[in-house]
Scaffold this active site. Structure first.
Site, short mmCIF file in Angstrom:
data_model
loop_
_atom_site.label_atom_id
_atom_site.label_comp_id
_atom_site.label_asym_id
_atom_site.label_seq_id
_atom_site.Cartn_x
_atom_site.Cartn_y
_atom_site.Cartn_z
N ILE A 13 -28.52 31.39 -90.75
CA ILE A 13 -28.34 30.34 -89.75
C ILE A 13 -26.99 30.47 -89.05
CG2 ILE A 13 -27.30 28.50 -91.17
CD1 ILE A 13 -29.51 26.66 -89.86
N ALA A 14 -26.01 31.05 -89.74
CA ALA A 14 -24.69 31.27 -89.15
C ALA A 14 -24.77 32.27 -87.99
CB ALA A 14 -23.70 31.76 -90.20
N SER A 34 -16.24 34.07 -95.42
CA SER A 34 -17.23 34.30 -96.47
C SER A 34 -16.47 34.44 -97.78
CB SER A 34 -18.03 35.57 -96.17
OG SER A 34 -18.85 35.92 -97.26
N ARG A 35 -17.20 34.36 -98.88
CA ARG A 35 -16.57 34.66 -100.17
C ARG A 35 -16.43 36.16 -100.36
NH1 ARG A 35 -20.27 30.83 -103.89
NH2 ARG A 35 -21.82 31.80 -102.51
N TYR A 56 -12.96 30.59 -98.01
CA TYR A 56 -13.16 29.45 -97.10
C TYR A 56 -11.84 28.73 -96.83
CZ TYR A 56 -18.10 30.10 -98.38
OH TYR A 56 -19.35 30.62 -98.61
N HIS A 77 -22.21 21.58 -99.08
CA HIS A 77 -21.85 21.04 -97.76
C HIS A 77 -20.72 20.00 -97.84
CE1 HIS A 77 -25.85 22.15 -95.54
NE2 HIS A 77 -25.14 23.20 -95.92
N LYS A 95 -27.53 20.67 -91.53
CA LYS A 95 -28.31 19.67 -92.26
C LYS A 95 -28.77 20.24 -93.61
CE LYS A 95 -32.20 21.90 -91.90
NZ LYS A 95 -32.83 22.45 -93.11
N ASP A 174 -34.56 20.55 -97.21
CA ASP A 174 -34.51 21.66 -96.27
C ASP A 174 -35.40 21.43 -95.05
OD1 ASP A 174 -33.34 24.44 -95.96
OD2 ASP A 174 -35.45 24.84 -95.60
#
Length: 322
Positions: A13-14, A34-35, A56, A77, A95, A174
């Site tokens: 989604i990013a 990102s991690r 982050y 989130h 969301k 979701d």
């Protein structure tokens, strides 16, 4: 004012938001976090971000970042949003904004304390065609609304963030969030009764669900979602003089209005990805010094979360961190 956007969490989604930012006026893709530093560097190269971060918090500490789009799994989130707000960043959170209402309330309290924007990025709330739908209803084209139906889902059992309780998995958070929001945008009244059932996985998340919301006026919303069934994602608004069908309620493609005059089709306007509307709403709110988007005010996010909390309680779905 050019808003510099940082994207936190670099899943599928990013990539859609990065593409949107690059094609939208008034915003610049500045940073990706990102991690994994390798993943951040690859993402930054692909989408032209000036900075890449392997944690982050490092990105949140960058004074050049104005707005952070949070695209991590649901369970993180609220934690990610609170961290970004603490570092003085506005946040647009994918969301659901949080895993439950308590978490959402904490995020909004922090935004209010800091005087920063915090909004839920549920794109169906921001679509121009959704406003057109509400205008049609308010004009009485189908008479008085009596009932709304909406179901959405697909076969998604290979998606780890949906199957694992520790990631706040399940169909409801979701995809079930879309029928719920669709109904709430049409019937803006207090819910007086909820009837529901769900099928749970062996790990205790909802594989599919159905729920009926009843309102004091006599209206009803019959809704549901699934992560094991291919559903048509169609919403229907029934009235005393006709009905309106919305094709693909997640990102409405077209409306068909049925009355005694026949059928009228209304197509969705041309768009970049559909994410541009939530993005520009955030930019507008930040420019006006607001802490919430007009299209999805904090009270509505909390209202949706409380209904979902109640549904999960009825089903016996409890996440390990709750």
């Amino acid at each position: 004012m050019e808003i510099k956007v940082g994207i936190l969490g670099l899943g599928g989604i990013a990539t859609k938001m990065a593409d949107t930012v690059n094609k939208t006026d008034g915003v610049t893709l500045y940073a990706a976090a990102s991690r994994s530093m390798d993943k951040a560097l690859d993402f930054a190269r692909t989408y032209g971000a000036a900075k890449a971060y392997g944690s982050y918090e490092e990105m949140a500490q960058d004074d050049n970042v104005d707005l952070v789009y949070i695209a991590t799994p649901h369970a993180f989130h609220a934690e990610n949003a609170l961290m970004c707000l603490e570092h003085g960043k506005h946040v647009l959170v994918e969301k659901p904004l949080a895993a439950n209402a308590e978490q959402a309330i904490k995020v909004f309290a922090a935004a209010k304390e800091k005087g920063l924007f915090a909004g839920e990025a549920i794109w169906s709330r921001y679509q121009p065609i959704q406003k057109k739908l509400n205008d049609l209803i308010n004009c009485g084209v189908i008479g008085e609304v009596t009932c709304v139906t909406a179901f959405t889902g697909g076969e998604m059992t290979a998606v780890k963030r949906l199957t694992e309780p520790e990631l706040a998995g399940g169909a409801l958070l979701d995809v079930g969030i879309y029928p719920l929001n669709f109904a709430s945008m049409i019937i803006n009244e207090p819910v007086i009764r909820v009837d529901t059932n769900a099928v749970l996985s062996d790990k205790g998340v909802d594989l599919q669900n159905a729920f009926t919301l009843s309102y004091g006026s006599g209206k009803m919303a019959v809704l549901g979602s699934s992560m094991i069934s291919e559903m048509d994602s169609r919403g229907v608004i029934y009235g005393t003089k006709g009905r309106i069908e919305a094709e693909f309620i997640i990102d409405i493609a077209r409306l068909t209005v049925y009355t005694d005059k026949g059928a009228e089709i209304i197509e969705r306007p041309t768009q970049i990805t559909g994410f541009e509307y939530e993005l520009m709403s955030a930019v507008k709110a930040i420019g006006e010094g607001k802490i919430q988007p007009d299209e999805m005010p904090h009270r509505e996010t909390v209202k949706m979360m409380r209904i979902m909390d109640g549904l999960r309680k009825r089903w016996g779905v409890v996440y390990p961190f709750e």
